[in-house]
Design an enzyme around this catalytic site. Structure first.
Site, PDB file in Angstrom:
ATOM      1  N   VAL A 119       0.901  -1.149   0.000  1.00 40.81           N
ATOM      2  CA  VAL A 119       0.000   0.000   0.000  1.00 40.81           C
ATOM      3  C   VAL A 119       0.947   1.208   0.000  1.00 40.81           C
ATOM      4  CG1 VAL A 119      -1.784   1.274   1.259  1.00 40.81           C
ATOM      5  CG2 VAL A 119      -1.833  -1.239   1.214  1.00 40.81           C
ATOM      6  N   PRO A 120       1.148   1.814  -1.167  1.00 41.90           N
ATOM      7  CA  PRO A 120       2.282   2.733  -1.381  1.00 41.90           C
ATOM      8  C   PRO A 120       2.156   4.129  -0.775  1.00 41.90           C
ATOM      9  CG  PRO A 120       0.961   2.615  -3.352  1.00 41.90           C
ATOM     10  CD  PRO A 120       0.362   1.631  -2.383  1.00 41.90           C
ATOM     11  N   CYS A 121       2.205   4.201   0.540  1.00 36.81           N
ATOM     12  CA  CYS A 121       2.130   5.493   1.212  1.00 36.81           C
ATOM     13  C   CYS A 121       3.365   6.353   0.921  1.00 36.81           C
ATOM     14  CB  CYS A 121       1.926   5.314   2.715  1.00 36.81           C
ATOM     15  SG  CYS A 121       3.143   4.267   3.511  1.00 36.81           S
ATOM     16  N   HIS A 122       4.442   5.721   0.459  1.00 35.12           N
ATOM     17  CA  HIS A 122       5.654   6.478   0.124  1.00 35.12           C
ATOM     18  C   HIS A 122       5.446   7.378  -1.094  1.00 35.12           C
ATOM     19  CE1 HIS A 122       5.901   2.730  -2.236  1.00 35.12           C
ATOM     20  NE2 HIS A 122       6.555   3.449  -3.126  1.00 35.12           N
TER      21      HIS A 122
END
Length: 157
Positions: A119-122
């Site tokens: 889950v690409p919060c970056h």
């Protein structure tokens, strides 16, 4: 609940999940003991993460089952719509979710994301294009964004 510890370019990652899906992926600064055996339930997650770090995977196809509030899950779902190699600002993410006034709540939910990378919060940055807080550390956020950048010879930040 099954767990496995694997080595990544950013440190030791702990992957947890059960028959309902992955519940968390966490990276550690400390030296954790690597797993000798990968539980069958987590084999696909380990395989896909390794492909991601090798640069051959841009999307994950895993069953996810993170614990969180309905709002957090809504934010995490929106994060999964940000394409590989792209970024959005917290404000843009708030607009996507339908409420620009919820920017702080969106940022908080982003910071509580239990599924690092998948889950690409970056991929969420400041409105001015700057790197902003990242639970895994800004050095990891920078590495991940550069890893996903189509311009490999340069650094983004």
């Amino acid at each position: 609940m099954e767990a496995v510890y694997i080595n990544t370019p950013l440190g030791i990652a702990k992957i947890e999940g059960d028959e309902d899906g992955l519940t968390s992926i966490t990276v550690y600064d400390s030296e954790e003991e690597l797993s000798d055996i990968i539980p069958e339930l987590l084999e696909d997650a380990v395989y896909q993460l390794r492909e991601y770090f090798e640069g051959t995977r841009k999307e994950f196809s895993l069953t996810l089952n993170p614990e969180g509030t309905d709002f957090q899950k809504k934010v995490w779902q929106a994060l999964q719509q940000i394409p590989y190699g792209k970024t959005v600002s917290y404000l843009e993410l708030s607009k996507t979710l339908g409420d620009t006034k919820a920017i702080r709540a969106v940022a908080s939910a982003n910071g509580q994301n239990p599924l690092w990378i998948v889950v690409p919060c970056h991929r969420v940055i400041g409105s001015d294009g700057s790197l902003t807080g990242y639970a895994g550390g800004l050095h990891r956020k920078k590495w991940l964004l550069e890893h996903e950048s189509p311009a490999k010879q340069q650094t983004l930040f």
